[in-house]
Design an enzyme around this catalytic site. Structure first.
Site, PDB file in Angstrom:
ATOM      1  N   ASN A 150      -1.171  -6.362  -0.344  1.00 49.27           N
ATOM      2  CA  ASN A 150      -2.618  -6.521  -0.496  1.00 49.27           C
ATOM      3  C   ASN A 150      -3.083  -6.673  -1.938  1.00 49.27           C
ATOM      4  O   ASN A 150      -4.153  -7.207  -2.196  1.00 49.27           O
ATOM      5  CB  ASN A 150      -3.365  -5.379   0.197  1.00 49.27           C
ATOM      6  CG  ASN A 150      -3.137  -4.048  -0.461  1.00 49.27           C
ATOM      7  OD1 ASN A 150      -2.047  -3.776  -0.938  1.00 49.27           O
ATOM      8  ND2 ASN A 150      -4.144  -3.205  -0.498  1.00 49.27           N
ATOM      9  N   GLU A 247       1.572   6.256  -2.921  1.00 54.49           N
ATOM     10  CA  GLU A 247       0.156   5.938  -2.702  1.00 54.49           C
ATOM     11  C   GLU A 247       0.067   5.358  -1.308  1.00 54.49           C
ATOM     12  O   GLU A 247       0.641   4.309  -1.042  1.00 54.49           O
ATOM     13  CB  GLU A 247      -0.353   4.934  -3.745  1.00 54.49           C
ATOM     14  CG  GLU A 247      -0.480   5.502  -5.147  1.00 54.49           C
ATOM     15  CD  GLU A 247      -1.442   6.669  -5.254  1.00 54.49           C
ATOM     16  OE1 GLU A 247      -2.302   6.838  -4.345  1.00 54.49           O
ATOM     17  OE2 GLU A 247      -1.323   7.425  -6.225  1.00 54.49           O
ATOM     18  N   CYS A 281      -6.697  -0.095   0.144  1.00 48.89           N
ATOM     19  CA  CYS A 281      -6.584   1.292   0.610  1.00 48.89           C
ATOM     20  C   CYS A 281      -7.790   2.087   0.145  1.00 48.89           C
ATOM     21  O   CYS A 281      -8.051   3.169   0.655  1.00 48.89           O
ATOM     22  CB  CYS A 281      -5.273   1.921   0.172  1.00 48.89           C
ATOM     23  SG  CYS A 281      -5.042   1.904  -1.582  1.00 48.89           S
ATOM     24  N   GLU A 459      -1.027   7.509 -10.803  1.00 50.63           N
ATOM     25  CA  GLU A 459      -0.629   6.227 -11.382  1.00 50.63           C
ATOM     26  C   GLU A 459      -1.647   5.819 -12.443  1.00 50.63           C
ATOM     27  O   GLU A 459      -2.757   6.308 -12.490  1.00 50.63           O
ATOM     28  CB  GLU A 459      -0.647   5.141 -10.312  1.00 50.63           C
ATOM     29  CG  GLU A 459       0.328   5.365  -9.196  1.00 50.63           C
ATOM     30  CD  GLU A 459       0.595   4.071  -8.441  1.00 50.63           C
ATOM     31  OE1 GLU A 459       1.526   3.359  -8.816  1.00 50.63           O
ATOM     32  OE2 GLU A 459      -0.138   3.778  -7.479  1.00 50.63           O
TER      33      GLU A 459
HETATM   34  C1  UN1 Z   1      -8.784  -1.105  -6.083  1.00 47.02           C
HETATM   35  O1  UN1 Z   1      -9.550  -0.666  -5.233  1.00 47.02           O
HETATM   36  O2  UN1 Z   1      -9.199  -1.721  -7.084  1.00 47.02           O
HETATM   37  O3  UN1 Z   1      -3.419  -0.683  -2.107  1.00 47.02           O
HETATM   38  C2  UN1 Z   1      -7.331  -0.923  -6.039  1.00 47.02           C
HETATM   39  C3  UN1 Z   1      -4.571  -0.476  -2.472  1.00 47.02           C
HETATM   40  C4  UN1 Z   1      -4.765   0.424  -3.653  1.00 47.02           C
HETATM   41  C5  UN1 Z   1      -5.357  -0.289  -4.785  1.00 47.02           C
HETATM   42  C6  UN1 Z   1      -6.822  -0.389  -4.747  1.00 47.02           C
HETATM   43  N1  UN1 Z   1      -3.504   1.005  -4.021  1.00 47.02           N
HETATM   44  O4  UN1 Z   1      -5.504  -1.009  -1.908  1.00 47.02           O
END
Ligand code: UN1
Length: 478
Positions: A150, A247, A281, A459
């Site tokens: 993603n 994550e 996420c 992170e």
């Molecule tokens: C964001 O919202 O800018 O996989 C990053 C994901 C998260 C990153 C989101 N680890 O959607």
């Protein structure tokens, strides 16, 4: 014949018969790339190359490492249009989002180019006379990175850049459906002058990536993806004595209070819930709305959703691209059916949209009249879907925001300082957004969640060294 992307191990390109295809989710007739298969032996080969290259890389001047990362950032910036378009074509983000993500990756490399020089220890007086105590931060060795589709360049960048800055070598296993973007990043690192073997890229199925957790030469593993996979990796990492950073999912609440500015609330929800097709996420997937603004908010949000242009990711007019794969579309549709069965109302969207090309186009969906116990309010859907829960006041909103297994990002839209600050201190989330979407984060500050969303150190930004270095304590008797 489509573009066959080789694995990249020890500076070599390793081909093989095409095993996996990546297809454009906006146009299924367009095969973006194919990749060779890979097995346990290939994972082993990549780890060997990384282990061989790492000591010299760690011993190099931080300026040498920093310059390479800085150059990688500059090269990515110069090629942001091309790589951004490739990202849009392969993953389905819009052109603007694809370019934006590429620029973000570029800035991450530049930032960590500087951080290579800022890694520092401490000096303390010993409790014993004559002794001096210092601490040093040292590279871990080989790190394995497993990244999702993603954010196919930003996430590999925000894991690889600090790993490399601080002297580790890397084996990256990107998501199967976005290999072309991962290859583009490997090209950039090579062009920037990264020594052979310091960064290795392997296209292997998820089950083989487990090898990264078992090989004694891998010191640490950083993973972004689903909770189920992450938890299994954690068990394996514990068994094999590896450092791990996970994550995982989110079910991020966005609280909208009666005193919110309506236009702002709609803009924040629209962005947080539906941009990048909701495939973040950090997406705002639960809208928790107080009674006094509920109906006005739903009406205004629904209107704004109706104006969103959903279409081919490479069309510059498009605001919402397709979802990334058939699997995603099936999951989203299954959750919409579950929502209806459990008493939710699909107030808008959710239907497949037909466009001149065949792709996974879905109308962004709003589910109203839901309750906290429904599955759509407890499980991550990962698509352009938001559910609305009506509550009576701030206290009920906060309790609901905290009700659930995840704790990644949480937002509130309010003009009340008292409510904003109470939310900031009492909400159970790693990131809090006040009058801002739950998704969309900066790269120079820590990223991560609480509860089932994350495991291990944060992170990104100034926190990244906590995971990618270890402390050595040195006692010197002068
Ligand atoms: C964001 O919202 O800018 O996989 C990053 C994901 C998260 C990153 C989101 N680890 O959607």
């Amino acid at each position: 014949m489509s573009n066959l992307l080789p694995h990249r191990i020890g500076g070599e390109r390793i081909g093989g018969p095409a095993a996996v295809e990546s297809r454009n989710p906006s146009d299924l007739s367009d095969v973006v790339a194919t990749t060779p298969g890979g097995d346990a032996a290939l994972v082993e080969q990549a780890i060997s190359a990384a282990a061989l290259a790492q000591p010299e890389w760690a011993a190099a001047s931080p300026e040498f490492r920093g310059d390479i990362l800085d150059r990688a950032g500059a090269l990515l910036m110069a090629q942001a249009d091309r790589i951004g378009a490739l990202l849009a074509r392969e993953e389905g983000k819009t052109l603007a989002e694809g370019r934006g993500e590429t620029m973000r990756a570029a800035r991450i490399f530049r930032y960590f180019g500087g951080e290579a020089l800022r890694l520092h220890g401490r000096a303390l007086d010993s409790v014993r006379p004559g002794l001096e105590v210092t601490t040093r931060q040292e590279a871990l060795g080989v790190v394995g990175l497993i990244t999702p589709w993603n954010f196919p360049i930003a996430i590999p960048a925000w894991k690889a850049a600090p790993a490399l800055a601080f002297g580790n070598s890397v084996v990256l296993k990107p998501a199967g459906i976005t290999p072309a973007v991962a290859s583009a990043m490997a090209d950039i690192l090579e062009e920037a002058g990264l020594p052979a073997g310091v960064f290795n890229l392997i296209f292997v199925p998820g089950r083989e990536a487990g090898g990264l957790c078992e090989d004694p030469r891998v010191a640490a593993l950083s993973f972004t993806g689903s909770t189920g996979v992450g938890r299994n990796l954690a068990v394996s990492a514990a068994r094999n004595g590896k450092r791990i950073q996970l994550e995982m999912g989110g079910k991020n609440p966005l609280v909208v209070l009666d005193d919110a500015d309506l236009d702002r609330a709609v803009a924040v929800a629209l962005d947080g819930s539906f941009f990048s097709s909701g495939q973040r996420c950090t997406a705002s997937s639960r809208l928790i709305v107080t009674d006094g603004i509920h109906d006005r908010f739903i009406a205004a949000l629904s209107d704004a959703m109706g104006r969103l242009r959903v279409g081919h990711a490479l069309d510059p007019e498009t605001q919402i691209g397709p979802v990334a794969s058939e699997e995603q579309r099936d999951t989203i549709e299954a959750y919409l059916a579950i929502a209806s069965e459990q008493g939710g109302r699909i107030a808008r969207g959710g239907e497949r949209l037909s466009r001149p090309t065949e792709g996974y186009f879905l109308a962004p969906a709003l589910i109203t009249e839901t309750t906290a116990d429904m599955r759509v309010n407890r499980e991550e859907i990962f698509g352009p879907v938001a559910s609305v829960v009506r509550v009576k006041d701030f206290d009920e909103a906060l309790a609901l925001a905290n009700d659930g297994e995840f704790g990644l990002s949480a937002g509130i839209v309010t003009t009340s300082l008292a409510h904003a600050s109470a939310f900031r201190s009492r909400v159970q989330a790693g990131m809090v957004m006040i009058n801002a979407p739950t998704a969309g984060v900066d790269y120079h500050v820590p990223f991560g969640g609480t509860k089932a969303s994350s495991m291990g150190p944060r992170e990104q930004g100034f926190a990244a060294h906590e995971f990618y270095t270890r402390t050595k304590t040195v006692y010197t008797n002068a």
